[in-house]
Design a protein around this motif. Structure first.
Motif, PDB file in Angstrom:
ATOM      1  N   LEU A 128       0.813  -1.216   0.000  1.00 32.02           N
ATOM      2  CA  LEU A 128       0.000   0.000   0.000  1.00 32.02           C
ATOM      3  C   LEU A 128       0.852   1.275   0.000  1.00 32.02           C
ATOM      4  N   PRO A 129       0.355   2.333  -0.643  1.00 35.81           N
ATOM      5  CA  PRO A 129       0.998   3.648  -0.556  1.00 35.81           C
ATOM      6  C   PRO A 129       0.999   4.148   0.889  1.00 35.81           C
ATOM      7  N   ILE A 130       2.061   4.827   1.266  1.00 38.09           N
ATOM      8  CA  ILE A 130       2.233   5.280   2.650  1.00 38.09           C
ATOM      9  C   ILE A 130       2.388   6.795   2.709  1.00 38.09           C
ATOM     10  N   THR A 131       1.629   7.424   3.592  1.00 37.40           N
ATOM     11  CA  THR A 131       1.866   8.810   3.978  1.00 37.40           C
ATOM     12  C   THR A 131       2.508   8.788   5.357  1.00 37.40           C
ATOM     13  N   VAL A 132       3.614   9.466   5.511  1.00 33.73           N
ATOM     14  CA  VAL A 132       4.362   9.470   6.771  1.00 33.73           C
ATOM     15  C   VAL A 132       3.889  10.638   7.629  1.00 33.73           C
ATOM     16  N   TYR A 133       3.497  10.330   8.868  1.00 34.70           N
ATOM     17  CA  TYR A 133       2.989  11.349   9.787  1.00 34.70           C
ATOM     18  C   TYR A 133       4.142  11.886  10.620  1.00 34.70           C
ATOM     19  N   GLN A 134       4.487  13.142  10.385  1.00 37.08           N
ATOM     20  CA  GLN A 134       5.551  13.800  11.139  1.00 37.08           C
ATOM     21  C   GLN A 134       4.962  14.505  12.361  1.00 37.08           C
ATOM     22  N   ARG A 135       5.307  14.032  13.551  1.00 30.99           N
ATOM     23  CA  ARG A 135       4.887  14.668  14.794  1.00 30.99           C
ATOM     24  C   ARG A 135       5.583  13.957  15.950  1.00 30.99           C
ATOM     25  N   ALA A 136       5.517  14.569  17.131  1.00 36.39           N
ATOM     26  CA  ALA A 136       6.066  13.956  18.344  1.00 36.39           C
ATOM     27  C   ALA A 136       7.515  13.525  18.118  1.00 36.39           C
ATOM     28  N   ASN A 137       7.804  12.219  18.225  1.00 30.27           N
ATOM     29  CA  ASN A 137       9.179  11.728  18.091  1.00 30.27           C
ATOM     30  C   ASN A 137       9.538  11.328  16.669  1.00 30.27           C
ATOM     31  N   ALA A 138       8.699  11.686  15.715  1.00 32.44           N
ATOM     32  CA  ALA A 138       8.964  11.382  14.304  1.00 32.44           C
ATOM     33  C   ALA A 138       9.154  12.696  13.558  1.00 32.44           C
ATOM     34  N   VAL A 139      10.394  13.159  13.486  1.00 33.40           N
ATOM     35  CA  VAL A 139      10.696  14.466  12.897  1.00 33.40           C
ATOM     36  C   VAL A 139      11.695  14.296  11.762  1.00 33.40           C
ATOM     37  N   LEU A 140      11.330  14.810  10.613  1.00 31.18           N
ATOM     38  CA  LEU A 140      12.169  14.728   9.423  1.00 31.18           C
ATOM     39  C   LEU A 140      12.978  16.004   9.242  1.00 31.18           C
ATOM     40  N   ASP A 141      14.103  15.898   8.551  1.00 29.80           N
ATOM     41  CA  ASP A 141      14.815  17.073   8.078  1.00 29.80           C
ATOM     42  C   ASP A 141      14.794  17.032   6.549  1.00 29.80           C
ATOM     43  N   PRO A 142      15.256  18.077   5.871  1.00 33.92           N
ATOM     44  CA  PRO A 142      15.168  18.083   4.403  1.00 33.92           C
ATOM     45  C   PRO A 142      15.807  16.875   3.731  1.00 33.92           C
ATOM     46  N   ALA A 143      16.976  16.439   4.244  1.00 33.23           N
ATOM     47  CA  ALA A 143      17.645  15.288   3.636  1.00 33.23           C
ATOM     48  C   ALA A 143      16.802  14.026   3.781  1.00 33.23           C
ATOM     49  N   ALA A 144      16.161  13.860   4.929  1.00 37.88           N
ATOM     50  CA  ALA A 144      15.320  12.686   5.146  1.00 37.88           C
ATOM     51  C   ALA A 144      14.085  12.740   4.257  1.00 37.88           C
ATOM     52  N   ALA A 145      13.505  13.927   4.094  1.00 33.26           N
ATOM     53  CA  ALA A 145      12.327  14.062   3.232  1.00 33.26           C
ATOM     54  C   ALA A 145      12.663  13.664   1.799  1.00 33.26           C
ATOM     55  N   VAL A 146      13.816  14.089   1.322  1.00 32.90           N
ATOM     56  CA  VAL A 146      14.241  13.718  -0.039  1.00 32.90           C
ATOM     57  C   VAL A 146      14.515  12.220  -0.116  1.00 32.90           C
ATOM     58  N   ALA A 147      15.080  11.654   0.945  1.00 28.32           N
ATOM     59  CA  ALA A 147      15.370  10.219   0.961  1.00 28.32           C
ATOM     60  C   ALA A 147      14.093   9.396   0.859  1.00 28.32           C
ATOM     61  N   LEU A 148      12.987   9.908   1.376  1.00 29.14           N
ATOM     62  CA  LEU A 148      11.716   9.187   1.279  1.00 29.14           C
ATOM     63  C   LEU A 148      11.286   8.992  -0.165  1.00 29.14           C
TER      64      LEU A 148
END
Length: 307
Positions: A128-148
């Protein structure tokens, strides 16, 4: 699957003896579909994902899929530890869901790169397609967002932090990455009562948002959404001052009211969704009276602006 527009996050109703009430849930789903959102996200935060057993989760997702009957996409929440997230992701796929909202990992904190690997681990277990929920202890930075972007199953990021500057950096990094999937990647505003921040998020390219108000006052939620999209600033301002700002002030008085107030509002709207499960607490009688008055004020303002 890039989602755009107003998104529904249905509640999970419970009976007086603490069973999931699938009949009420089916009615709730029908009412949400009638409000014409772009998608339904079931068994997520507002749907009390963390309070559901695997069997209850299966019943909720399967019921949503059956009732919707292909009329709009059904996303299901999954989360917890990596193996639990995989298990629920597999159940959602078996039930016919169209996608997943991956909630933050349980308890454990890590780095943005570690979060990407968590997403990759869960994605490997489900088609299934996944949307990643950024909040609490799940925080992305720009490099991680691009890696997704290199994880084919990941179709977007939902933000629940409220850091507009940080979110702008993620959006910009993805859109300017040159990656072949950059243009189709979605960004969702998932803040509690997202109507307060929708205009700021729209300005940075986040063109969809979740509306808890849709669960109990769809007339207000849909009118507000249309007013934002068509630039009716007077309507937006009136509904903010008469309804949304008082609602948020009440919500912020008790932790967990982001869910409990929505359930109380649904009960006031004639839907017997029952209680919230612990550790959430139900709305007190005095706060219920305040909520009823806020909804009445909102509908009065709605009547005036739609004459």
């Amino acid at each position: 699957m890039r989602l755009q527009g107003l998104l529904s996050f249905p509640l999970t109703p419970f009976t007086s003896d603490d069973k999931v009430d699938l009949a009420v849930f089916a009615e709730h789903v029908e009412r949400q579909i009638a409000a014409a959102p772009s998608a339904l996200f079931v068994a997520c935060g507002t749907g009390e994902f963390t309070a559901l057993s695997a069997d209850e989760y299966r019943d909720v997702v399967a019921t949503a899929v059956r009732v919707s009957d292909g009329r709009l996409p059904i996303f299901a929440g999954c989360g917890g530890g990596p193996q639990q997230a995989r298990e629920f992701a597999q159940i959602a796929a078996e039930c016919g869901a169209n996608g997943l909202l991956l909630l933050p990992p349980y308890l454990v904190s890590s780095t943005p790169a570690g979060l990407v690997e968590h997403v990759r681990y869960v994605a490997a277990a489900s088609p299934l397609p996944i949307t990643v929920y950024q909040r609490a202890n799940a925080v992305l930075d720009p490099a991680a967002a691009v890696a997704l972007l290199d994880i084919p199953a990941v179709v977007g990021i939902k933000d629940g932090r409220g850091d507009v500057d940080g979110m702008l950096r993620l959006v910009t990094a993805v859109r300017q990455s040159g990656h072949p999937r950059a243009a189709e990647f979605g960004f969702l505003n998932g803040l509690p009562t997202a109507e307060l921040s929708v205009q700021a998020y729209e300005a940075i390219g986040v063109d969809s948002y979740s509306s808890a108000v849709l669960c109990f006052a769809p007339d207000i939620a849909t009118t507000f959404y249309k007013a934002v999209r068509t630039g009716q600033k007077d309507v937006v301002a009136r509904l903010l001052s008469e309804f949304y700002l008082p609602l948020v002030a009440l919500r912020d008085r008790v932790p967990g009211y982001a869910v409990a107030l929505v359930k109380a509002g649904a009960r006031l709207d004639g839907l017997e969704v029952g209680h919230v499960r612990p550790p959430l607490v139900d709305v007190s009688p005095e706060h219920l009276a305040e909520l009823k008055a806020i909804i009445a004020r909102g509908r009065a303002a709605l009547a005036e602006v739609t004459r």
